[in-house]
Design a protein around this motif. Sequence first.
Motif, PDB file in Angstrom:
ATOM      1  N   GLY A   1       0.829  -1.213   0.000  1.00  0.00           N
ATOM      2  CA  GLY A   1       0.000   0.000   0.000  1.00  0.00           C
ATOM      3  C   GLY A   1       0.857   1.253   0.000  1.00  0.00           C
ATOM      4  O   GLY A   1       1.988   1.263  -0.502  1.00  0.00           O
ATOM      5  N   LEU A   2       0.295   2.295   0.591  1.00  0.00           N
ATOM      6  CA  LEU A   2       0.955   3.591   0.641  1.00  0.00           C
ATOM      7  C   LEU A   2       2.391   3.490   1.169  1.00  0.00           C
ATOM      8  O   LEU A   2       3.341   3.929   0.516  1.00  0.00           O
ATOM      9  CB  LEU A   2       0.108   4.492   1.558  1.00  0.00           C
TER      10      LEU A   2
ATOM     11  N   ILE B   1      -3.478  -9.532  13.436  1.00  0.00           N
ATOM     12  CA  ILE B   1      -3.067  -9.874  12.059  1.00  0.00           C
ATOM     13  C   ILE B   1      -1.545  -9.755  11.917  1.00  0.00           C
ATOM     14  O   ILE B   1      -0.888 -10.579  11.302  1.00  0.00           O
ATOM     15  CB  ILE B   1      -3.803  -8.985  11.032  1.00  0.00           C
TER      16      ILE B   1
ATOM     17  N   VAL C   1       5.204  -7.959  -1.212  1.00  0.00           N
ATOM     18  CA  VAL C   1       4.160  -8.976  -1.070  1.00  0.00           C
ATOM     19  C   VAL C   1       2.859  -8.293  -0.671  1.00  0.00           C
ATOM     20  O   VAL C   1       2.843  -7.470   0.250  1.00  0.00           O
ATOM     21  CB  VAL C   1       4.534 -10.014   0.019  1.00  0.00           C
ATOM     22  N   ASP C   2       1.780  -8.605  -1.367  1.00  0.00           N
ATOM     23  CA  ASP C   2       0.464  -8.131  -0.951  1.00  0.00           C
ATOM     24  C   ASP C   2      -0.549  -9.223  -1.279  1.00  0.00           C
ATOM     25  O   ASP C   2      -0.314 -10.065  -2.142  1.00  0.00           O
ATOM     26  CB  ASP C   2       0.089  -6.817  -1.657  1.00  0.00           C
ATOM     27  N   LEU C   3      -1.662  -9.209  -0.572  1.00  0.00           N
ATOM     28  CA  LEU C   3      -2.708 -10.205  -0.820  1.00  0.00           C
ATOM     29  C   LEU C   3      -3.388  -9.943  -2.158  1.00  0.00           C
ATOM     30  O   LEU C   3      -3.865 -10.864  -2.806  1.00  0.00           O
ATOM     31  CB  LEU C   3      -3.776 -10.136   0.289  1.00  0.00           C
ATOM     32  N   GLU C   4      -3.412  -8.648  -2.547  1.00  0.00           N
ATOM     33  CA  GLU C   4      -4.177  -8.236  -3.724  1.00  0.00           C
ATOM     34  C   GLU C   4      -3.272  -7.976  -4.929  1.00  0.00           C
ATOM     35  O   GLU C   4      -2.460  -7.047  -4.900  1.00  0.00           O
ATOM     36  CB  GLU C   4      -4.916  -6.915  -3.436  1.00  0.00           C
TER      37      GLU C   4
ATOM     38  N   GLU D   1       7.444  -5.338   7.607  1.00  0.00           N
ATOM     39  CA  GLU D   1       5.984  -5.486   7.532  1.00  0.00           C
ATOM     40  C   GLU D   1       5.325  -4.117   7.482  1.00  0.00           C
ATOM     41  O   GLU D   1       5.619  -3.250   8.313  1.00  0.00           O
ATOM     42  CB  GLU D   1       5.512  -6.301   8.758  1.00  0.00           C
ATOM     43  N   ALA D   2       4.451  -3.915   6.483  1.00  0.00           N
ATOM     44  CA  ALA D   2       3.678  -2.656   6.380  1.00  0.00           C
ATOM     45  C   ALA D   2       2.241  -3.005   5.986  1.00  0.00           C
ATOM     46  O   ALA D   2       1.725  -2.510   4.986  1.00  0.00           O
ATOM     47  CB  ALA D   2       4.330  -1.714   5.376  1.00  0.00           C
ATOM     48  N   ILE D   3       1.631  -3.909   6.759  1.00  0.00           N
ATOM     49  CA  ILE D   3       0.241  -4.317   6.463  1.00  0.00           C
ATOM     50  C   ILE D   3      -0.718  -3.552   7.376  1.00  0.00           C
ATOM     51  O   ILE D   3      -0.322  -2.624   8.083  1.00  0.00           O
ATOM     52  CB  ILE D   3       0.041  -5.849   6.593  1.00  0.00           C
TER      53      ILE D   3
ATOM     54  N   ASN E   1       6.668  -1.717  10.570  1.00  0.00           N
ATOM     55  CA  ASN E   1       6.544  -0.274  10.305  1.00  0.00           C
ATOM     56  C   ASN E   1       5.352   0.311  11.085  1.00  0.00           C
ATOM     57  O   ASN E   1       4.879   1.402  10.773  1.00  0.00           O
ATOM     58  CB  ASN E   1       6.368  -0.060   8.795  1.00  0.00           C
ATOM     59  N   THR E   2       4.878  -0.395  12.086  1.00  0.00           N
ATOM     60  CA  THR E   2       3.712   0.109  12.826  1.00  0.00           C
ATOM     61  C   THR E   2       3.950   1.522  13.332  1.00  0.00           C
ATOM     62  O   THR E   2       5.071   1.879  13.696  1.00  0.00           O
ATOM     63  CB  THR E   2       3.361  -0.793  14.018  1.00  0.00           C
ATOM     64  N   SER E   3       2.863   2.320  13.371  1.00  0.00           N
ATOM     65  CA  SER E   3       3.045   3.660  13.931  1.00  0.00           C
ATOM     66  C   SER E   3       2.381   3.774  15.298  1.00  0.00           C
ATOM     67  O   SER E   3       2.648   4.713  16.034  1.00  0.00           O
ATOM     68  CB  SER E   3       2.495   4.723  12.983  1.00  0.00           C
TER      69      SER E   3
END
Length: 301
Positions: A24-25, A113, A44-47, A105-107, A134-136
């Motif tokens: 994503g972003l 999850i 990697v992305d699910l979509e 990880e940036a999900i 990358n959690t904020s």
Amino acid sequence: VLTRKFSISTSQNAIKTVTVIGGGLMGSGIAQVTAQAGQTVTIVDLEPEILNKAQKSIQANLGRVAKKLYKDDPGKIEGFVKESLDRIKISTKVEDSVNSDLIIEAIVEKLDIKQELFNKLDKLAPEHTILATNTSSISVNAIGSGIKRKDKFGGLHFFNPVPVMRLLEVIKSDHISEDTYQTMMEWGKSVGKTCITCKDTPGFVVNRLLAPYSAEALRMYERGDATKEDIDIGLKLGAGFPMGPFELADYTGLDTNKFVLQVMHEMTKHPVFEPIPLLDKMVAEGKLGIKTGEGWYKYKK
Ligand code: NAI
């Protein structure tokens, strides 16, 4: 020679291959700066559509970067873009993409999850691989609570837009090794960022300080102490901020603003993070900032 084989390198080149989970972003920005720096990166992305979108936006951004970088030597632009793009692979399968020195990880910002993903990565990735989030707004330690390689785990908190913002917060998880920490700092430098460090503390450095400041700005406006325009001008001309709090909120999104306050309040219980009725009203009305055409200010769509 024998001992070298078993020691972990902390040289500048310790990280040669990176996997970014979430395209994503943030994920696409992280992948871009990694590829620009000459490293191989898998997104990697699910979509599959998100992956296509990420590739397109990275290509456009790289074009802009190259134009600036080679303004005196335009012949090099095409090569730079092509070579950077060639270093980017895409995949919809985590299982096939774990063979990297660093996985970021940036999900979606959901604890369970993220935990599930890290538990999986811990089992599948090579032993030497460093895992980072990358959690904020979630505790880094909580995200990694189920993994075994706690010494090879920490936070890499980027800022939006990643290719433009120069800061990277390197978050020390409770059990991170000095070697992992140094490798993360060096990697941050290698992708062009200035790194700062903090413990796994709510909001880390930047959001911890930014959130109370923006909350107090909203309260001043809500009480009618000053106009939002004057508050923005005040902070820009009186304190040297590049954007005022209302401009910044429109840029990042009022929904994000509300979410950050909520999470900070849950984590710290500090009254400065209590809900702000005017902000809640704006979010309920769908006035989220630039992305919806209206927030604290109006924008042409
Ligand atoms: P986003 O919604 O643009 O992207 C998240 C992507 O992850 C989506 O494309 C989604 O399909 C994918 N995804 C979800 N679950 C997945 C899984 N299990 N495996 C693979 N892909 C999966 O979100 P954004 O804004 O990029 O944020 C990502 C992370 O970065 C969040 O943890 C957020 O807190 C953090 N962050 C966001 C900032 C921002 O300004 N948006 C700033 C700093 C950190």
